[in-house]
Design a protein around this motif. Structure first.
Motif, PDB file in Angstrom:
ATOM      1  N   GLY A 400     -33.059 -61.176 -17.677  1.00 11.12           N
ATOM      2  CA  GLY A 400     -31.733 -61.788 -17.778  1.00 11.12           C
ATOM      3  C   GLY A 400     -30.672 -60.959 -17.073  1.00 11.12           C
ATOM      4  O   GLY A 400     -30.817 -59.740 -16.908  1.00 11.12           O
ATOM      5  N   ASN A 401     -29.599 -61.613 -16.671  1.00 12.75           N
ATOM      6  CA  ASN A 401     -28.549 -60.913 -15.928  1.00 12.75           C
ATOM      7  C   ASN A 401     -27.843 -59.848 -16.762  1.00 12.75           C
ATOM      8  O   ASN A 401     -27.352 -58.852 -16.228  1.00 12.75           O
ATOM      9  N   THR A 402     -27.781 -60.052 -18.077  1.00 10.82           N
ATOM     10  CA  THR A 402     -27.170 -59.034 -18.947  1.00 10.82           C
ATOM     11  C   THR A 402     -27.948 -57.730 -18.876  1.00 10.82           C
ATOM     12  O   THR A 402     -27.367 -56.640 -18.760  1.00 10.82           O
ATOM     13  N   LYS A 403     -29.265 -57.834 -18.939  1.00 11.49           N
ATOM     14  CA  LYS A 403     -30.109 -56.642 -18.846  1.00 11.49           C
ATOM     15  C   LYS A 403     -30.045 -56.043 -17.452  1.00 11.49           C
ATOM     16  O   LYS A 403     -30.026 -54.810 -17.293  1.00 11.49           O
ATOM     17  N   ILE A 404     -30.000 -56.900 -16.425  1.00 17.17           N
ATOM     18  CA  ILE A 404     -29.875 -56.420 -15.045  1.00 17.17           C
ATOM     19  C   ILE A 404     -28.590 -55.594 -14.904  1.00 17.17           C
ATOM     20  O   ILE A 404     -28.604 -54.499 -14.317  1.00 17.17           O
ATOM     21  N   ALA A 405     -27.488 -56.103 -15.449  1.00 17.09           N
ATOM     22  CA  ALA A 405     -26.210 -55.383 -15.367  1.00 17.09           C
ATOM     23  C   ALA A 405     -26.300 -54.037 -16.085  1.00 17.09           C
ATOM     24  O   ALA A 405     -25.767 -53.026 -15.600  1.00 17.09           O
ATOM     25  N   GLU A 406     -26.982 -54.010 -17.200  1.00 14.98           N
ATOM     26  CA  GLU A 406     -27.148 -52.765 -17.961  1.00 14.98           C
ATOM     27  C   GLU A 406     -27.904 -51.711 -17.142  1.00 14.98           C
ATOM     28  O   GLU A 406     -27.518 -50.538 -17.088  1.00 14.98           O
ATOM     29  N   ILE A 407     -28.967 -52.141 -16.476  1.00 12.41           N
ATOM     30  CA  ILE A 407     -29.762 -51.209 -15.663  1.00 12.41           C
ATOM     31  C   ILE A 407     -28.964 -50.744 -14.448  1.00 12.41           C
ATOM     32  O   ILE A 407     -29.001 -49.564 -14.069  1.00 12.41           O
ATOM     33  N   LEU A 408     -28.216 -51.661 -13.817  1.00 11.09           N
ATOM     34  CA  LEU A 408     -27.403 -51.286 -12.660  1.00 11.09           C
ATOM     35  C   LEU A 408     -26.353 -50.244 -13.032  1.00 11.09           C
ATOM     36  O   LEU A 408     -26.098 -49.308 -12.264  1.00 11.09           O
ATOM     37  N   LEU A 409     -25.751 -50.387 -14.210  1.00 10.84           N
ATOM     38  CA  LEU A 409     -24.769 -49.392 -14.654  1.00 10.84           C
ATOM     39  C   LEU A 409     -25.423 -48.035 -14.875  1.00 10.84           C
ATOM     40  O   LEU A 409     -24.850 -46.982 -14.549  1.00 10.84           O
ATOM     41  N   GLN A 410     -26.627 -48.057 -15.439  1.00  9.49           N
ATOM     42  CA  GLN A 410     -27.363 -46.811 -15.637  1.00  9.49           C
ATOM     43  C   GLN A 410     -27.641 -46.133 -14.295  1.00  9.49           C
ATOM     44  O   GLN A 410     -27.444 -44.924 -14.133  1.00  9.49           O
ATOM     45  N   LEU A 411     -28.097 -46.924 -13.328  1.00  6.94           N
ATOM     46  CA  LEU A 411     -28.393 -46.384 -12.001  1.00  6.94           C
ATOM     47  C   LEU A 411     -27.126 -45.896 -11.299  1.00  6.94           C
ATOM     48  O   LEU A 411     -27.144 -44.875 -10.601  1.00  6.94           O
ATOM     49  N   ALA A 412     -26.020 -46.623 -11.496  1.00  8.01           N
ATOM     50  CA  ALA A 412     -24.750 -46.209 -10.885  1.00  8.01           C
ATOM     51  C   ALA A 412     -24.338 -44.828 -11.372  1.00  8.01           C
ATOM     52  O   ALA A 412     -23.734 -44.050 -10.624  1.00  8.01           O
ATOM     53  N   GLY A 413     -24.675 -44.516 -12.616  1.00 11.19           N
ATOM     54  CA  GLY A 413     -24.376 -43.189 -13.150  1.00 11.19           C
ATOM     55  C   GLY A 413     -25.189 -42.097 -12.501  1.00 11.19           C
ATOM     56  O   GLY A 413     -24.808 -40.919 -12.541  1.00 11.19           O
ATOM     57  N   ASN A 414     -26.329 -42.460 -11.904  1.00 10.19           N
ATOM     58  CA  ASN A 414     -27.178 -41.468 -11.226  1.00 10.19           C
ATOM     59  C   ASN A 414     -26.765 -41.202  -9.779  1.00 10.19           C
ATOM     60  O   ASN A 414     -27.296 -40.293  -9.142  1.00 10.19           O
ATOM     61  N   VAL A 415     -25.855 -42.030  -9.255  1.00 13.57           N
ATOM     62  CA  VAL A 415     -25.463 -41.907  -7.847  1.00 13.57           C
ATOM     63  C   VAL A 415     -24.557 -40.696  -7.661  1.00 13.57           C
ATOM     64  O   VAL A 415     -23.545 -40.549  -8.350  1.00 13.57           O
ATOM     65  N   LYS A 416     -24.928 -39.836  -6.738  1.00 17.84           N
ATOM     66  CA  LYS A 416     -24.091 -38.681  -6.379  1.00 17.84           C
ATOM     67  C   LYS A 416     -23.146 -39.141  -5.264  1.00 17.84           C
ATOM     68  O   LYS A 416     -23.526 -39.242  -4.105  1.00 17.84           O
ATOM     69  N   LEU A 417     -21.913 -39.408  -5.642  1.00 17.29           N
ATOM     70  CA  LEU A 417     -20.953 -39.970  -4.698  1.00 17.29           C
ATOM     71  C   LEU A 417     -20.687 -39.050  -3.520  1.00 17.29           C
ATOM     72  O   LEU A 417     -20.286 -39.513  -2.445  1.00 17.29           O
ATOM     73  N   SER A 418     -20.905 -37.751  -3.688  1.00 12.04           N
ATOM     74  CA  SER A 418     -20.673 -36.815  -2.590  1.00 12.04           C
ATOM     75  C   SER A 418     -21.558 -37.125  -1.382  1.00 12.04           C
ATOM     76  O   SER A 418     -21.205 -36.807  -0.245  1.00 12.04           O
TER      77      SER A 418
END
Length: 456
Positions: A400-418
């Motif tokens: 479901g898209n709700t779960k997809i959004a949850e995983i994307l937010l988790q992955l976004a937290g792993n992104v090193k913006l530098s």
């Protein structure tokens, strides 16, 4: 839920993982084939699935492979048809299919962005701003028989694209196979899509009386730069409305008469520029039917100024993705490639929305480089797909898209913006006059560095 290898990619290379999750969910093969079955006009599915052709094109658009042939050569054992069959399919994909591909997938991506809480701030709360602009695909190679003896550039088509600045996404497209067609000839396709409280923001190419009146008749609004060919009459004198960063604002009421003799009253906002445009223009005039209570003259000018965001999208399509494939001479194939690029750009828009939700809109707006983002995907994607087999990804197709959004937010937290920070350039130095050694075709760089005169 995920294997150790998958988890390692999530931690170390989260952006390519985010992209492929979205490809699996929003662009799952069953959905793509259903779009084709519903919209195809002259083709049918026998052995080669539309989803297979899309996958090949998407690999080229994301620059994982330089051409359709290269992508096919890499994975032809799983395709089951010849490269000729691939090109025959590409050359016949209807523009209705290409347009619906963008339109339908954008709706689901939009839902995911809102679930993420990653939409940008509205330019005018209570309304939906839409940017409209045209894109002409650049000239292709002269590979077709009808082009071999032609010296002129071969234009395979153009499109009108609708862009949502809140989502930073192309939400609709209207392709045309005639590369010489006027953009105005496509406006009759736009009007049926106008919805109440839309604000259509457009350049003067779209300042056509019937189009503006049609938007108003559908309870929509427009912010459109005035074209000199549009006739209007003043209903009062101009009033000064203050200053902006670029000049002084004036406003007045004007009227336009429709075909039934009815008077339509609009606001004309004129910006007298401090500095001429690159075309040598000293002012910009904007017509709108938005009421004063909804938007001041200054806000009208500011929303119009934001129209550059759709032009930025076109620039990023060309610079970061392979949106115009010169080897695709047939109009349907070239337009399909452009539409797949829009779909891919929208995937990146969801990724950026997740990053906005996690790290803040200002940081992503000012610091994130789309160039480095796309480059990271191109470098990692092929190896990632080898390391992570298909069965690791199929779970996302039914998620479901709700779960997809949850995983994307988790992955976004792993992104090193530098790793994706924009490179800041200083002021450009004026070019030096090249008036030395004019009679010598070549000079030795080594000698010049040593302070020696080059030999004659």
């Amino acid at each position: 839920m995920f294997s150790a290898v998958f988890q390692r990619f999530m931690n170390k290379s989260p952006v390519p993982i985010m992209v492929n999750i979205l490809l699996e969910r929003v662009l799952r093969p069953q959905r793509l084939d259903a779009i084709f079955d519903r919209t195809a006009t002259n083709q049918y599915t026998k052995t080669l699935l539309f989803s297979t052709v899309f996958e090949l094109m998407n690999l080229v658009v994301f620059k994982a492979f330089p051409s359709i042939n290269a992508a096919y050569t890499e994975g032809n054992e799983n395709i089951g048809v010849s490269i000729t069959s691939i090109y025959n399919k590409l050359n016949g994909i209807s523009i209705e299919t290409s347009a619906e591909l963008v339109r339908e997938t954008a709706r689901e991506k939009s839902e995911i962005i809102h679930m993420l809480g990653g939409a940008r701030k509205s330019l005018l709360p209570g309304y939906r701003v839409k940017m409209l602009d045209g894109n002409c695909i650049e000239a292709t190679e002269h590979q077709l028989d009808v082009l071999r003896k032609t010296k002129s550039g071969a234009l395979p088509g153009k499109s009108l694209v609708v862009y949502d600045p809140m989502l930073e996404m192309a939400t609709d497209v209207f392709p045309c196979e005639d590369g010489h067609a006027q953009e105005r000839s496509l406006l009759n396709q736009i009007l049926p899509t106008v919805e109440e409280n839309d604000i259509w923001t457009m350049d003067r190419n779209f300042c056509v009386r019937s189009f503006l009146l049609g938007i108003e008749d559908k309870k929509g609004y427009f912010i459109c730069r005035e074209h000199k060919g549009l006739k209007w009459e003043a209903l009062g004198v101009e009033q000064k409305r203050g200053k902006t960063e670029t000049g002084t604002l004036y406003e007045q009421w004007v009227k336009i008469i429709d075909d039934q003799g009815k008077v339509r009253k609009y606001r004309r906002v004129r910006l007298s520029l401090r500095t001429e445009t690159r075309d040598g223009e000293k002012e910009i005039a904007i017509l709108t039917n938005l009421p004063k209570a909804a938007a001041s003259a200054k806000l009208i000018a500011e929303i119009y100024r934001k129209r550059w965001s759709i032009e930025t999208m076109f620039q990023e399509l060309e610079a970061h993705l392979h949106s115009e494939i010169n080897a695709l001479g047939y109009p349907k194939a070239a337009l399909f490639g452009f539409c797949v690029a829009l779909v891919s750009y929208n995937v990146l828009a969801v990724v950026k929305a997740a990053l906005r939700a996690k790290h803040g809109e200002e940081i992503i707006e000012n610091e994130l480089s789309g160039y480095y983002l796309a480059g990271n995907i191109a470098r990692t994607y092929d190896g990632m797909m080898i390391a992570l087999p298909d069965e690791e990804w199929t779970i996302f197709q039914s998620m479901g898209n709700t779960k997809i959004a949850e995983i994307l937010l988790q992955l976004a937290g792993n992104v090193k913006l530098s790793k994706f920070r924009k490179s800041r350039r200083g002021l450009k130095k004026p070019p030096s006059k090249r008036d030395k050694y004019l009679k010598q075709p070549h000079v030795s760089t080594a000698k010049l560095l040593r302070g020696e005169e080059p030999s004659g």
